[in-house]
Design a protein around this motif. Sequence first.
Motif, short mmCIF file in Angstrom:
data_model
loop_
_atom_site.label_atom_id
_atom_site.label_comp_id
_atom_site.label_asym_id
_atom_site.label_seq_id
_atom_site.Cartn_x
_atom_site.Cartn_y
_atom_site.Cartn_z
N GLY A 1 2.74 1.69 -3.21
CA GLY A 1 1.80 1.97 -4.30
C GLY A 1 1.75 3.49 -4.20
N CYS A 2 1.24 3.93 -3.15
CA CYS A 2 1.08 5.69 -2.68
C CYS A 2 2.33 6.42 -3.22
N LEU A 3 3.66 5.97 -2.71
CA LEU A 3 4.82 6.70 -3.31
C LEU A 3 5.02 6.65 -4.76
N GLY B 1 3.03 10.75 1.05
CA GLY B 1 3.23 9.13 1.40
C GLY B 1 4.60 9.02 1.92
N THR C 1 11.73 5.13 2.59
CA THR C 1 10.72 5.89 1.82
C THR C 1 11.80 6.14 0.56
N GLU D 1 2.77 6.24 -7.03
CA GLU D 1 1.64 7.35 -7.55
C GLU D 1 2.36 8.58 -7.55
N GLU D 2 2.69 9.22 -6.69
CA GLU D 2 3.11 10.53 -6.49
C GLU D 2 4.27 10.44 -7.40
N TYR E 1 0.74 -1.28 0.02
CA TYR E 1 0.06 -0.01 0.04
C TYR E 1 1.05 1.34 -0.01
N THR E 2 1.71 1.43 0.80
CA THR E 2 2.86 2.50 1.09
C THR E 2 3.68 2.64 -0.27
N THR F 1 6.26 15.05 1.08
CA THR F 1 4.95 14.55 0.47
C THR F 1 4.34 13.75 1.20
#
Lengths: 175, 95
Positions: A30-32, B6, B41, A34-35, A27-28, B4
């Motif tokens: 995917g979000c990143l 996420g 990240t 997408e950004e 999920y995480t 950002t």
Amino acid sequence: MEEEEEGSGEEQQRFSYRQRLKAAVHYTVGCLCEEVASDRGMPFSKQTIAAVSELTFRQCETFAKDLEMFARYPVRTVCWPLYLLLRIQRCLLTPVRKVSTYFWRRHAKRSTINTEDVKLLARRSNSLLKYITEKTEELAQFNTEQKAKKKKKLEDDNTKSVVPAEAAAAKKDGS
Amino acid sequence: MEGTGGGFRKDLVSKLLQLHFTDSKTKVSGDALRLMAELLTIFVVEAAIRSVRQAQAEDLALVDMDQLEKVLPQLTGKEPLMPETDTPLQPRRLS
């Protein structure tokens, strides 16, 4: 027969826990992605996102084991001769212990991973190391500010509580 | 610069690391956890950005597995993660 069922039940639990973690990572990730995709105007295929997610999950294993090692064995290379000397001394003569405790403390096993260990993870790349070092300093500064705030609050509270006590003492003398 | 939206959450990172520790006594300090969340990240964002650049270089409209496979060696440490010729990382505020 019951033991077998219990064993496979535990295994099932471990498996489903692992799957839940993988889903959270997915999920995480995917979000990143997408950004990044919307920022650069280039979409990702679902397969690619799944692959990055799988890769990240596997990388966590490497990171975790490395971090654990760094915390457990933080011996600096420059101290190796000294470390070896002390090990030999320790085996041969127990009276030397008092002097060596200072050095043993420095090289003692740690069970808590700290920011220095994380910095070691980033050592392979100069820009990443620099970035992580900056973040460490940011955190350290933030922590110092928090401590200062707490200290000030504590001092303020103390001043408030001292005044009534003085007033009570003054009353007692008066009467 | 504001980070950002996420990013990896600390509780997830904690669980991910705990899953692979060999000693049950091993713990992670709060600050180290925040840094690890940041590191993970960055790892993902770098993988994504490099794959996009690869796709752009190949004049494609979509990032697919082939592009990721090409940028993989640099990411997993067979080559330096961020070559010096690369642009420096964008600053992100720690959440």
